[in-house]
Design a protein around this motif. Structure first.
Motif, PDB file in Angstrom:
ATOM      1  N   GLU A 244      33.643  38.642  36.497  1.00  0.00           N
ATOM      2  CA  GLU A 244      32.872  38.916  37.714  1.00  0.00           C
ATOM      3  C   GLU A 244      33.814  39.204  38.888  1.00  0.00           C
ATOM      4  O   GLU A 244      33.561  40.096  39.696  1.00  0.00           O
ATOM      5  CB  GLU A 244      31.972  37.719  38.036  1.00  0.00           C
ATOM      6  N   THR A 245      34.918  38.455  38.972  1.00  0.00           N
ATOM      7  CA  THR A 245      35.869  38.646  40.071  1.00  0.00           C
ATOM      8  C   THR A 245      36.600  39.975  39.954  1.00  0.00           C
ATOM      9  O   THR A 245      36.746  40.704  40.945  1.00  0.00           O
ATOM     10  CB  THR A 245      36.888  37.493  40.094  1.00  0.00           C
ATOM     11  N   VAL A 246      37.067  40.300  38.745  1.00  0.00           N
ATOM     12  CA  VAL A 246      37.792  41.557  38.542  1.00  0.00           C
ATOM     13  C   VAL A 246      36.891  42.755  38.835  1.00  0.00           C
ATOM     14  O   VAL A 246      37.296  43.711  39.519  1.00  0.00           O
ATOM     15  CB  VAL A 246      38.347  41.640  37.105  1.00  0.00           C
ATOM     16  N   VAL A 247      35.671  42.723  38.325  1.00  0.00           N
ATOM     17  CA  VAL A 247      34.739  43.833  38.545  1.00  0.00           C
ATOM     18  C   VAL A 247      34.436  43.993  40.031  1.00  0.00           C
ATOM     19  O   VAL A 247      34.398  45.111  40.558  1.00  0.00           O
ATOM     20  CB  VAL A 247      33.452  43.613  37.728  1.00  0.00           C
ATOM     21  N   GLU A 248      34.227  42.879  40.716  1.00  0.00           N
ATOM     22  CA  GLU A 248      33.972  42.955  42.156  1.00  0.00           C
ATOM     23  C   GLU A 248      35.155  43.577  42.888  1.00  0.00           C
ATOM     24  O   GLU A 248      34.983  44.423  43.783  1.00  0.00           O
ATOM     25  CB  GLU A 248      33.695  41.555  42.720  1.00  0.00           C
ATOM     26  N   MET A 249      36.377  43.191  42.520  1.00  0.00           N
ATOM     27  CA  MET A 249      37.571  43.743  43.171  1.00  0.00           C
ATOM     28  C   MET A 249      37.748  45.229  42.863  1.00  0.00           C
ATOM     29  O   MET A 249      38.166  46.000  43.735  1.00  0.00           O
ATOM     30  CB  MET A 249      38.797  42.963  42.719  1.00  0.00           C
ATOM     31  N   VAL A 250      37.417  45.646  41.638  1.00  0.00           N
ATOM     32  CA  VAL A 250      37.531  47.060  41.279  1.00  0.00           C
ATOM     33  C   VAL A 250      36.599  47.902  42.146  1.00  0.00           C
ATOM     34  O   VAL A 250      37.002  48.925  42.716  1.00  0.00           O
ATOM     35  CB  VAL A 250      37.226  47.262  39.785  1.00  0.00           C
ATOM     36  N   TYR A 251      35.337  47.472  42.253  1.00  0.00           N
ATOM     37  CA  TYR A 251      34.383  48.243  43.049  1.00  0.00           C
ATOM     38  C   TYR A 251      34.704  48.155  44.546  1.00  0.00           C
ATOM     39  O   TYR A 251      34.382  49.076  45.304  1.00  0.00           O
ATOM     40  CB  TYR A 251      32.965  47.742  42.802  1.00  0.00           C
ATOM     41  N   LYS A 252      35.346  47.076  44.965  1.00  0.00           N
ATOM     42  CA  LYS A 252      35.623  46.887  46.384  1.00  0.00           C
ATOM     43  C   LYS A 252      36.875  47.624  46.834  1.00  0.00           C
ATOM     44  O   LYS A 252      36.909  48.198  47.933  1.00  0.00           O
ATOM     45  CB  LYS A 252      35.765  45.394  46.672  1.00  0.00           C
ATOM     46  N   TYR A 253      37.911  47.649  45.975  1.00  0.00           N
ATOM     47  CA  TYR A 253      39.199  48.186  46.397  1.00  0.00           C
ATOM     48  C   TYR A 253      39.646  49.445  45.662  1.00  0.00           C
ATOM     49  O   TYR A 253      40.395  50.241  46.216  1.00  0.00           O
ATOM     50  CB  TYR A 253      40.288  47.113  46.237  1.00  0.00           C
TER      51      TYR A 253
END
Length: 371
Positions: A244-253
Motif C-alpha cells: 500500500e505504501t509503495v503504490v501510494e508513493m508511485v502514484y504520488k511521486y
C-alpha cells in the motif's frame, strides 16, 4: 444521509465514494474549504463535475464494501495465492530440502540436479495438490478478511485518524486476516512439507493426509501453527503495508497522472511492481520462521529448541534465503497483479493509491451539526 451514516458505508467514504455526486461534492467542499470541480466547470459549465471517484452503483457493478465486494475479493485471493504458489512448487521443493538437508542440497543449482537425478521431472511437482488447495484457502481468507478488517478498523478510527494512521490500519487488518488464514493453511502445509522432504512418504494429499493423521493424529496437523503464525503474520503485515505504501508513493511521486486517469494496464503494472518490492521485504522478515516450519513438519516430535540447536541462529536467518527472496518477490508481485486484475475484471478499482487528506475533526463536527 448524515456523515456518520456515510462513514459506515465505505473506507473514507466522504472522499472516495458516495451515491450522490452533488451531495459528495458539497460535503467535501464544505469540509476542505475549496472547490472540487473540473477546470471546464470553472470556466462556465452549468453543472460541476466532481473529480473524485463515484461509487459503482450502475446495474451489473459491485457496490464497494457490500457482501458481493467481499465475495469478489475472496475469489480474487483464491486465484492469486493458489495458482502462484502452485506455479513455484519446484522452487519451494528445492528450498524446503535445502533447509532440511543442507549437506545433500548444497545450492539451488545442485538441489535441482539432485531432484532431477533421483526423482525425475515429475519430482519437481511433488506436493502440488496440497500446495494448490492450502494456499487457495489461505488466499481466500487473507485477501477477503484484509478488506473486511481494513474497513472495520477504519470505521472505528473515523475518517481523520484513518487517514493519519493508515499504515497502522494496514498492519492491524493484515495481521487479523492472517491469523484466520493460517488456520485454513496449516493442515495442508504439514502434509506438503512431509511429502516434499521425505521421498516415499506419500504421492500427494490423498494418501499423505490419512497417513499423517494415523501417525500423529489430527492435532499433529496443527503442530506447526505457532511457527506458521510466526512466519506468515510478519510476512503478511509487510506484504500489505509495504505494498500500500509503495503504490501510494508511485502514484504520488513517479506518475504525474492521477490514478483514476491512468490506464488499467498501467495500474496493473504498478500493482505488480509494488508487489515485487513488498515481496523482498516479506521474505527477509519471515525467513527464520519459515526454516522452523520446515524443520518441525519434517521431523516427528521435533521442537523449536531442536531446530535452533541444529540450524543455529545464522542458519535460521540465512539458510535458503536467496532462493526465497527470488521466489517470494516473484510470487508476491504475481499475486497482487492477479488479485487486482480480477478486481478490474469484475468492475472494482485496483488496490492502493494516493489517500486523500482527511478533514480536521472540528470541521467534521461542524458539518455533522449543520442542517
Amino acid at each position: 444521509m448524515d456523515l456518520a451514516e456515510r462513514s459506515r458505508q465505505s473506507f473514507l467514504p466522504s472522499f472516495l465514494y458516495s451515491p450522490s455526486p452533488a451531495a459528495r461534492t458539497l460535503a467535501v467542499d464544505r469540509i476542505l474549504g475549496r472547490s472540487l470541480v473540473s477546470p471546464a466547470a470553472e470556466v462556465g459549465s452549468t453543472s460541476p463535475t466532481p473529480i473524485v471517484a463515484q461509487a459503482p452503483n450502475e446495474p451489473g457493478k459491485i457496490e464497494m464494501y457490500s457482501p458481493m465486494f467481499y465475495a469478489a475479493c475472496t475469489a480474487g485471493g483464491i486465484a492469486s495465492c493458489g495458482l502462484t504458489h502452485m506455479a513455484v512448487t519446484p522452487l519451494d521443493l528445492v528450498k524446503c530440502n535445502m533447509q532440511i538437508d543442507p549437506a545433500k542440497y548444497k545450492s539451488i543449482s545442485s538441489g535441482f540436479g539432485v531432484l532431477l537425478k533421483e526423482q525425475g521431472v515429475r519430482g519437481f511437482f511433488r506436493g502440488w495438490v496440497p500446495t494448490l488447495l492450502g494456499y487457495s484457502a489461505q488466499g481466500a481468507c487473507k485477501f477477503g478478511f484484509y478488506e473486511f478488517f481494513k474497513k472495520y478498523y477504519s470505521d472505528i478510527a473515523g475518517p481523520e485518524y484513518a487517514a493519519k494512521y493508515k499504515t497502522l490500519i494496514y498492519l492491524a487488518g493484515s495481521a487479523s486476516a492472517e491469523v484466520i488464514a493460517d488456520v485454513a493453511l496449516c493442515p495442508f502445509e504439514a502434509v506438503k512439507v512431509r511429502v516434499q522432504t521425505q521421498p516415499g512418504f506419500a504421492r500427494g494429499l490423498s494418501d499423505g493426509l490419512p497417513k499423517f493423521v494415523r501417525s500423529e493424529g489430527v492435532s499433529g496437523l496443527y503442530k506447526g501453527i505457532v511457527p506458521l503464525w510466526g512466519r506468515q503474520i510478519p510476512y503478511t503485515m509487510m506484504k500489505f503495508a509495504s505494498f500500500e505504501t509503495v503504490v501510494e508513493m508511485v502514484y504520488k511521486y513517479a506518475i504525474p497522472t492521477p490514478k483514476e486517469q491512468c490506464s488499467k494496464t498501467l495500474q496493473l503494472g504498478v500493482s505488480f511492481a509494488g508487489g515485487y518490492i513488498a515481496g523482498i521485504f516479506c521474505a527477509i522478515v519471515s525467513h527464520p520462521a519459515d526454516n522452523l516450519v520446515s524443520f518441525l513438519n519434517n521431523a516427528k516430535g521435533a521442537t523449536v529448541g531442536d531446530a535452533v540447536k541444529k540450524l543455529g541462529l545464522w542458519g535460521l536467518f540465512t539458510r535458503g534465503l536467496p532462493l526465497r527472496i527470488v521466489m517470494i518477490g516473484t510470487l508476491t508481485g504475481a499475486q497482487w497483479g492477479i488479485y487486482d486484475a480480477f478486481k478490474v475484471m469484475v468492475g472494482l478499482p485496483t488496490t492502493g493509491g494516493v489517500a486523500p487528506a482527511a478533514a480536521p475533526a472540528s470541521e467534521v463536527a461542524k458539518l455533522k451539526a449543520a442542517p
